[in-house]
Design a protein around this motif. Sequence first.
Motif, PDB file in Angstrom:
ATOM      1  N   GLU A  34       0.826  -1.208   0.000  1.00 59.86           N
ATOM      2  CA  GLU A  34       0.000   0.000   0.000  1.00 59.86           C
ATOM      3  C   GLU A  34       0.857   1.253   0.000  1.00 59.86           C
ATOM      4  O   GLU A  34       1.907   1.310   0.644  1.00 59.86           O
ATOM      5  CB  GLU A  34      -0.904   0.017   1.233  1.00 59.86           C
ATOM      6  CG  GLU A  34      -2.094  -0.919   1.146  1.00 59.86           C
ATOM      7  CD  GLU A  34      -3.057  -0.676   2.287  1.00 59.86           C
ATOM      8  OE1 GLU A  34      -3.925   0.214   2.150  1.00 59.86           O
ATOM      9  OE2 GLU A  34      -2.926  -1.348   3.308  1.00 59.86           O
ATOM     10  N   LYS A  36       0.763   4.712   1.429  1.00 64.94           N
ATOM     11  CA  LYS A  36       0.013   5.509   2.405  1.00 64.94           C
ATOM     12  C   LYS A  36       0.968   6.352   3.237  1.00 64.94           C
ATOM     13  O   LYS A  36       2.185   6.102   3.257  1.00 64.94           O
ATOM     14  CB  LYS A  36      -0.855   4.625   3.287  1.00 64.94           C
ATOM     15  CG  LYS A  36      -0.141   3.529   4.040  1.00 64.94           C
ATOM     16  CD  LYS A  36      -1.153   2.647   4.770  1.00 64.94           C
ATOM     17  CE  LYS A  36      -0.456   1.523   5.537  1.00 64.94           C
ATOM     18  NZ  LYS A  36      -1.423   0.637   6.221  1.00 64.94           N
ATOM     19  N   GLU A  39       2.516   8.232   8.886  1.00 66.11           N
ATOM     20  CA  GLU A  39       1.874   8.150  10.218  1.00 66.11           C
ATOM     21  C   GLU A  39       0.833   7.021  10.296  1.00 66.11           C
ATOM     22  O   GLU A  39       0.391   6.654  11.398  1.00 66.11           O
ATOM     23  CB  GLU A  39       1.247   9.489  10.620  1.00 66.11           C
ATOM     24  CG  GLU A  39       0.151  10.003   9.718  1.00 66.11           C
ATOM     25  CD  GLU A  39       0.704  10.942   8.645  1.00 66.11           C
ATOM     26  OE1 GLU A  39      -0.107  11.692   8.057  1.00 66.11           O
ATOM     27  OE2 GLU A  39       1.934  10.924   8.395  1.00 66.11           O
ATOM     28  N   GLN A  40       0.449   6.466   9.134  1.00 66.82           N
ATOM     29  CA  GLN A  40      -0.512   5.355   9.115  1.00 66.82           C
ATOM     30  C   GLN A  40       0.173   3.990   9.142  1.00 66.82           C
ATOM     31  O   GLN A  40      -0.494   2.963   9.226  1.00 66.82           O
ATOM     32  CB  GLN A  40      -1.392   5.444   7.863  1.00 66.82           C
ATOM     33  CG  GLN A  40      -2.290   6.675   7.823  1.00 66.82           C
ATOM     34  CD  GLN A  40      -3.088   6.738   6.528  1.00 66.82           C
ATOM     35  OE1 GLN A  40      -2.547   6.541   5.437  1.00 66.82           O
ATOM     36  NE2 GLN A  40      -4.376   7.001   6.653  1.00 66.82           N
ATOM     37  N   TRP A  41       1.492   3.992   9.083  1.00 63.30           N
ATOM     38  CA  TRP A  41       2.210   2.720   9.043  1.00 63.30           C
ATOM     39  C   TRP A  41       2.079   1.968  10.361  1.00 63.30           C
ATOM     40  O   TRP A  41       2.163   2.557  11.445  1.00 63.30           O
ATOM     41  CB  TRP A  41       3.705   2.947   8.781  1.00 63.30           C
ATOM     42  CG  TRP A  41       4.034   3.414   7.387  1.00 63.30           C
ATOM     43  CD1 TRP A  41       3.165   3.676   6.370  1.00 63.30           C
ATOM     44  CD2 TRP A  41       5.350   3.690   6.883  1.00 63.30           C
ATOM     45  NE1 TRP A  41       3.837   4.104   5.256  1.00 63.30           N
ATOM     46  CE2 TRP A  41       5.188   4.118   5.540  1.00 63.30           C
ATOM     47  CE3 TRP A  41       6.629   3.630   7.418  1.00 63.30           C
ATOM     48  CZ2 TRP A  41       6.280   4.478   4.743  1.00 63.30           C
ATOM     49  CZ3 TRP A  41       7.716   3.984   6.632  1.00 63.30           C
ATOM     50  CH2 TRP A  41       7.534   4.399   5.304  1.00 63.30           C
ATOM     51  N   GLN A  42       1.878   0.665  10.262  1.00 63.04           N
ATOM     52  CA  GLN A  42       1.874  -0.222  11.424  1.00 63.04           C
ATOM     53  C   GLN A  42       2.924  -1.308  11.199  1.00 63.04           C
ATOM     54  O   GLN A  42       3.203  -1.698  10.071  1.00 63.04           O
ATOM     55  CB  GLN A  42       0.491  -0.885  11.592  1.00 63.04           C
ATOM     56  CG  GLN A  42      -0.659   0.073  11.810  1.00 63.04           C
ATOM     57  CD  GLN A  42      -0.625   0.707  13.195  1.00 63.04           C
ATOM     58  OE1 GLN A  42      -0.198   0.069  14.151  1.00 63.04           O
ATOM     59  NE2 GLN A  42      -1.059   1.957  13.283  1.00 63.04           N
ATOM     60  N   ASP A  45       3.113  -3.990   8.162  1.00 66.63           N
ATOM     61  CA  ASP A  45       2.455  -3.521   6.943  1.00 66.63           C
ATOM     62  C   ASP A  45       3.367  -3.692   5.731  1.00 66.63           C
ATOM     63  O   ASP A  45       4.580  -3.456   5.807  1.00 66.63           O
ATOM     64  CB  ASP A  45       2.104  -2.029   7.058  1.00 66.63           C
ATOM     65  CG  ASP A  45       0.854  -1.786   7.883  1.00 66.63           C
ATOM     66  OD1 ASP A  45       0.226  -2.772   8.299  1.00 66.63           O
ATOM     67  OD2 ASP A  45       0.522  -0.600   8.128  1.00 66.63           O
ATOM     68  N   GLU A 124      -2.554   3.849  -5.283  1.00 65.21           N
ATOM     69  CA  GLU A 124      -2.768   3.592  -3.855  1.00 65.21           C
ATOM     70  C   GLU A 124      -2.353   2.181  -3.465  1.00 65.21           C
ATOM     71  O   GLU A 124      -1.970   1.920  -2.341  1.00 65.21           O
ATOM     72  CB  GLU A 124      -4.250   3.811  -3.506  1.00 65.21           C
ATOM     73  CG  GLU A 124      -4.690   5.269  -3.547  1.00 65.21           C
ATOM     74  CD  GLU A 124      -3.878   6.140  -2.615  1.00 65.21           C
ATOM     75  OE1 GLU A 124      -3.780   5.794  -1.418  1.00 65.21           O
ATOM     76  OE2 GLU A 124      -3.318   7.156  -3.070  1.00 65.21           O
TER      77      GLU A 124
END
Length: 644
Positions: A34, A36, A39-42, A45, A124
């Motif tokens: 993805e 993205k 700050e959305q990274w986990q 991922d 995306e």
Amino acid sequence: MDITPNQSKIILDLGYRSPAQFLFHFPSRYEINEHKAVEQWQKGDHIIFSGDLLSPFRHVRFAKNRSVTNFTVMFDDTEVQVSIFNRAFLKTSHYDHGITVAGVVQDQNKVLAQTISKPDDLSELVIKPVYPSKAKISQYSIRQLMKKILKNVQLNDVIPENLQQSRDLVSRQEAMQVIHNPLDLDSLNQALRSIKYEEFLMYHLSNHYAQHLNLQGVSRNVLLSEKVETLPFALRDDQQRAYESILEDMNDSKSMHRLLQGDVGSGKTVVAFLAALSMIEQGYQVAMMVPTELLLYQHAKSFKRMFSNVAMTVLNQNSQAEDFDKVECGEAQFILGTHTLFQKQTNFKKLGLVIIDEQHRFGVEQREKLIKKGKDVEVLMLSATPIPQTLAHSLFMNLEVSTLTHSNETNVDTIYVKENSIRLIQPNIEEALKRNEQVYVVCPAINEGERSGIKNVEEIHSHLKNEFNKYSVVMLHGKLSAEEKAMILEEFTEGHIDMLISTSLIEVGIDVHNATHMIIYNAEQFGLATLHQMRGRVGRGEKKGVCYVLSSHKTEESVERLDALVQYNDGFKLSEFDLKQRGMGDLLGSRQSGLPSFHLANVFDDVELLELAKQDAISLMASLTLYPTLNQHIKRLVENRKKE
């Protein structure tokens, strides 16, 4: 098309004969990354991002020919620490205008890269195909070759346009483009579904085309044999139903084409014998073909014991001219044989029924040769590799299926020994022999030169004869003559041999109630169906059986398969597990049985699509001539199958 010599080698090395055929080398999986915000990274991922290279590549070498390259990328105003293994050839100067990284988030602002490249427009979602490959053939090489072929090859649709529209399918060309270069999951799923549907539809139509010429027949007017009453046991309900279904088929005006399937010990053979009797009582001859001499020996013994007044002749490579004469003049009513049955010297006077035991062991042409020795012959095939009834219904069109659901209550414990040695279990074997119980030992090879690193009969016989020198230890394998094999088997059956060292010859056809222990060396070398069959040789009497499967293999597939053998004693469950893990072609043998090993489709995961394709195939059959492209394609499929 400008295919380089190296690309031609890739096509051939991966098992294809032409660039167009190579398009059917489908991805085994997809890497989905993805795009993205940071700050959305986990952690964990799969992400892809582009940025500026802030530091030069720092290569650190370790172990033999191994390295890790570390660098920093500025993305979303954040410094991201990136590592990638075995890229010591990377040069900082190549990425002066930015870098794209695809990989897995390890920790805050830390990424383990799988690939890096020069910056590109990112969607995306970035979906990258991962192909089955071999050593020295890189994923990059396969992807570049696919792109070249897709630009130069135009695939023609074989599914009629009206059917494509009603089933929401995309064209062959579009499906291939999307499968090999997917942009989003929705279009990928539709493309995969289109190719799977085509595979199922072609499977059903080609099977029908190959078989429909054999469907003309005559009504036999057969009845339930009165000899049912003379059996030393009563038929179970499922056996009675199977017997009656077979008679109904033989009394129909179409030739019977039926599969009788059931687990080890479910009683298929007695149902087949009764069907033979019903046919014989109407004046016809019956031929029963078996794959091995040992099974031939066992069936002949069983049939003679149950129906001694029926004229039986056994045909094998050692048969005399007078045996063939009895068959040709009609004196022989029930003819049991191996491959000899379909050879030129075997002729029948009035062949009405052909029974093929362990049907997957024979090629399509071998079966056809035997069937063509009579006129409008009825065909009954037996299989101890059962598949679930609902799946069988969706898979087969011209083949009716009877399933014996019962099997003898298992009396065998299966123990997985994770080393290829009897060291740990030797005391148990000693104790069994002291109790006068008999032992089977199975090896995948006959002698040392046959397969490197694999236990063989001759080596193990020599070793165990020394270890168990108080007992009779004898070896049995395919290089012995038919007479030698029969004599050894008789000696083992009579209890004069304590330990039998053999290949998988003993898989079927041996019924020794005093045999309680089985040891299988290199168990990973055998299919689950074979292991289950061999396990069924012990625990057939009152004493409990034990089956030891020995294997030092640590691969995930081998461990899963042997764990499944320990967990399941039910042949249907094992069969389902095997189908899911290894595919239809491996289990039933696409070359032998006529069943395909589908490229993309999975008969369990896609069973609704399989059933839909079957219904559409039924509708198309009567009007195939209206679709010349489809008709020609089906003919080619059938011809290619015969050549293979």
